[in-house]
Design a protein around this motif. Structure first.
Motif, PDB file in Angstrom:
ATOM      1  N   TYR A 118       0.840  -1.202   0.000  1.00 51.55           N
ATOM      2  CA  TYR A 118       0.000   0.000   0.000  1.00 51.55           C
ATOM      3  C   TYR A 118       0.875   1.251   0.000  1.00 51.55           C
ATOM      4  CZ  TYR A 118      -4.268   2.640   1.051  1.00 51.55           C
ATOM      5  OH  TYR A 118      -5.336   3.488   0.995  1.00 51.55           O
ATOM      6  N   THR A 172      -1.436  -1.710  -8.434  1.00 54.04           N
ATOM      7  CA  THR A 172      -2.898  -1.731  -8.302  1.00 54.04           C
ATOM      8  C   THR A 172      -3.436  -3.114  -8.637  1.00 54.04           C
ATOM      9  OG1 THR A 172      -3.028   0.614  -8.886  1.00 54.04           O
ATOM     10  CG2 THR A 172      -5.053  -0.678  -9.076  1.00 54.04           C
ATOM     11  N   GLN A 176      -5.396  -6.101  -6.254  1.00 53.14           N
ATOM     12  CA  GLN A 176      -6.700  -6.651  -6.619  1.00 53.14           C
ATOM     13  C   GLN A 176      -6.675  -8.167  -6.715  1.00 53.14           C
ATOM     14  OE1 GLN A 176      -7.248  -4.088 -10.194  1.00 53.14           O
ATOM     15  NE2 GLN A 176      -9.264  -3.653  -9.330  1.00 53.14           N
ATOM     16  N   GLY A 355     -11.415   0.759  -7.451  1.00 55.79           N
ATOM     17  CA  GLY A 355     -12.215   0.429  -6.284  1.00 55.79           C
ATOM     18  C   GLY A 355     -11.430  -0.143  -5.121  1.00 55.79           C
ATOM     19  N   LEU A 356     -10.152   0.224  -4.991  1.00 59.24           N
ATOM     20  CA  LEU A 356      -9.338  -0.285  -3.891  1.00 59.24           C
ATOM     21  C   LEU A 356      -9.791   0.310  -2.555  1.00 59.24           C
ATOM     22  CD1 LEU A 356      -5.694  -0.209  -5.314  1.00 59.24           C
ATOM     23  CD2 LEU A 356      -7.305  -2.116  -5.269  1.00 59.24           C
ATOM     24  N   THR A 357      -9.590  -0.467  -1.500  1.00 52.94           N
ATOM     25  CA  THR A 357      -9.906   0.018  -0.162  1.00 52.94           C
ATOM     26  C   THR A 357      -8.996   1.202   0.189  1.00 52.94           C
ATOM     27  OG1 THR A 357     -10.479  -2.244   0.476  1.00 52.94           O
ATOM     28  CG2 THR A 357     -10.128  -0.651   2.260  1.00 52.94           C
ATOM     29  N   ASN A 358      -9.563   2.214   0.802  1.00 54.65           N
ATOM     30  CA  ASN A 358      -8.820   3.414   1.217  1.00 54.65           C
ATOM     31  C   ASN A 358      -8.187   4.155   0.032  1.00 54.65           C
ATOM     32  OD1 ASN A 358      -9.361   3.203   3.987  1.00 54.65           O
ATOM     33  ND2 ASN A 358      -7.636   1.799   4.297  1.00 54.65           N
ATOM     34  N   GLU A 360      -9.420   6.649  -1.452  1.00 53.46           N
ATOM     35  CA  GLU A 360      -9.605   8.082  -1.216  1.00 53.46           C
ATOM     36  C   GLU A 360      -8.470   8.657  -0.371  1.00 53.46           C
ATOM     37  OE1 GLU A 360     -11.746  10.067  -2.513  1.00 53.46           O
ATOM     38  OE2 GLU A 360     -12.938   8.549  -3.551  1.00 53.46           O
TER      39      GLU A 360
END
Length: 577
Positions: A118, A172, A176, A355-358, A360
């Motif tokens: 991450y 990325t 996924q 659409g990955l978590t976090n 934003e």
């Protein structure tokens, strides 16, 4: 909002941003920051109250705008800079991005208490310098950098996007899926991205040059032809799995350095379109962000930005430039002008769209890092150049040029306007006698304009300051003619302090200089010239402004012709015995 309301708002935003740019120039802020700020003011938490959260549209507009900016940036980059800047730039554009990604990613993973992959994704997003920011600030900063530093920064910013995009896409994809990272797959993708981008970029540029030379069009359509062709190459190479950003940059580079008659008019239109692309992109990205959300992880974002600016970027630059002949002030400046801009923000949209978590959180931290980079680094670009003493006084140059004959089958012939800064030059005798023309025909005087009126010229005519001279020249003669008309300017304190009080040819024997200025004759090779001394001490990549100490003299490269040193400035460091 209906169509008219949207058009009205867009026009007002652009108008206010452009008018506000005059203020930012006076206070030393980057122009791009104005467009970004205006977008934020027009957003949902600003005075405009416009709720905009369309990431797909922002991603599309961002890629489109970046393609136009890189196309224009390539057209304004001279291939002569590749002589000293190509390999350092490629080192920074590849290894530099990887080093920055690894160091920032590790630090971010520890600071945010998240998995290493991450943090590496965040490092890859902010790992590349931004072409729009670098091109804009370097060309509007009011300072002239030496060719080695300026060329390295421009080529790096135009060539490092493929590596950053490749890292972001692969990381990325890994987040996924549960499959481990394949080093061979990564290397294969990297080779494919660069190979297809370089091949189709150069081939596309040559094809576009042929079209521009052979297809007659209305003058205003040539720039649109280049834009449409460049966008087609950009999208086509992306569909083939290559780097469209690298390809479109090389298309612009090939066209900008090709001999086409309409290049001046095209460049003016392209420059305007590139500014429109930058303005639109930064306004839209400013609309996309919610300012209050930036405060949630504001301290962590500031810490990551500080680590990137003061630790990660300098380490990457110093490591990547170790094999090359850069002075320490030049390395420091290149590390400082690692500007982040629209590219990291557009790359931060990849995990959002996936659409990955976090995701934003990644976007918000990236946006804050970009704001800090533009505010801190962008506002100090000219000041750092002066402080580190890597500024080169601008060379004399014509104010206007028009291409008359500009094709591959005949020597180029162009019409130039010079503003006279010297006194006591007679026309035409002294001008023609002082120009060592190596072309078929000598320079030809076309007109002398004084006080907005053409003047009759004869052998007794003397030039006055602010006279405007129009001359028909081959491009190889321009530097010599410009030097003649700026003799008064070349004697200014700035130039004397930088280059020295005297100038000699590069082939001047060192032993003669030593005898004249009292330098010890011990261990001097009688056959060595001043240019050979400079090249021996400075290495092969010599540029205007490089200097060495020779006894009580400071020798500074004053004029280059390709790889050859033509003129050297002499400055006495102490009194001769």
């Amino acid at each position: 909002m209906d169509t008219n309301g949207f058009i009205f708002l867009a026009g007002i935003l652009l108008l206010v941003s452009i008018l506000a740019s005059s203020f930012t120039v006076r206070v030393g802020l980057p122009l791009l920051l104005v467009f970004l700020g205006m977008g934020m003011l027009a957003g949902e938490e600003g005075i405009g109250g416009l709720n905009f959260d369309n990431t797909d549209m922002s991603f599309f507009v961002g890629n489109l705008a970046l393609a136009v900016i890189l196309l224009d940036g390539g057209m304004q980059t001279q291939t002569s800079t590749f002589r000293v800047a190509l390999w350092p730039s490629l080192s920074l554009a590849t290894l530099g991005v990887v080093f920055t990604t690894a160091s920032v990613g590790t630090f971010a993973a520890w600071l945010l208490d998240v998995k290493l992959i991450y943090g590496l994704l965040l490092g890859a997003i902010v790992g590349s310098t931004d072409a729009a920011a670098v091109f804009s600030l370097l060309r509007n900063s009011g300072v002239k950098l030496n060719e080695r530093v300026g060329g390295t920064l421009e080529i790096e910013s135009g060539a490092n996007d493929p590596m950053a995009i490749l890292l972001v896409v692969m990381l990325t994809g890994l987040m996924q899926s549960a499959e481990p990272l394949s080093v061979m797959a990564f290397l294969g993708q990297m080779v494919q991205q660069f190979a297809l981008g370089i091949a189709f970029g150069l081939l596309g540029g040559r094809l576009l040059l042929m079209v521009l030379r052979r297809v007659p069009l209305i003058e205003g359509l040539y720039a649109l032809l280049i834009i449409s062709f460049g966008l087609a190459v950009f999208a086509g190479v992306n569909m083939l799995g290559g780097s469209g950003f690298l390809a479109v940059y090389l298309v612009g580079l090939t066209v900008g350095n090709g001999r086409i008659k309409q290049l001046d008019a095209i460049s003016q239109v392209m420059d305007g379109l590139a500014w429109l692309a930058q303005a639109g992109m930064f306004l839209l990205l400013g609309l996309l962000v919610t300012p209050s959300s930036l405060l949630t992880h504001g301290l962590q974002a500031v810490a990551i930005a500080a680590f990137l600016i003061f630790v990660a970027r300098p380490l990457a630059v110093f490591v990547c430039l170790l094999p090359f002949d850069f002075r320490w002030p030049e390395r420091l400046y290149i590390s400082w002008v690692g500007l982040r801009g629209a590219v990291p923000i557009v790359l931060a949209l990849y995990p959002v769209i996936a659409g990955l978590t976090n995701a934003e959180l990644l976007f918000e931290i990236t946006f804050t890092v970009v704001l800090i980079s533009l505010l801190l680094q962008g506002s100090t670009v000219p000041h750092m150049a002066r402080w580190l003493k890597i500024v080169v006084p601008p060379a004399p140059a014509p104010t206007t040029r028009y291409a008359l004959i500009n094709d591959e089958t005949r020597p180029a012939l162009e019409l130039y306007e010079f503003v006279v800064q010297a006194e006591g030059i007679r026309i035409p005798g002294s001008i023609l006698q002082n120009v060592p023309s190596e072309t078929v025909s000598t320079p030809q005087l076309v007109s002398l304009v004084r006080d907005h009126q053409p003047k009759v010229v004869n052998a007794s005519t003397l030039l006055q300051p602010e006279d405007r001279i129009w001359m028909l020249l081959h491009p190889s003669d321009v530097n010599d003619v410009a030097q003649i008309f700026s003799q008064q300017a070349s004697g200014s304190f700035l130039l004397q302090n930088f280059f020295g009080e005297f100038a000699v040819r590069g082939d001047a024997p060192l032993i003669d200089l030593a005898k004249v200025y009292g330098v010890p004759l011990d261990d001097l090779d009688p056959a060595e010239t001043a240019a050979e001394l400079l090249q021996r001490k400075l290495g092969k990549s010599v540029v205007v402004g490089d200097r060495v100490r020779f006894g009580n003299l400071r020798l500074t490269v004053r004029q280059m012709n390709g790889n050859q040193i033509e003129s050297i400035g002499l400055k006495l460091q102490s009194k001769s015995p």
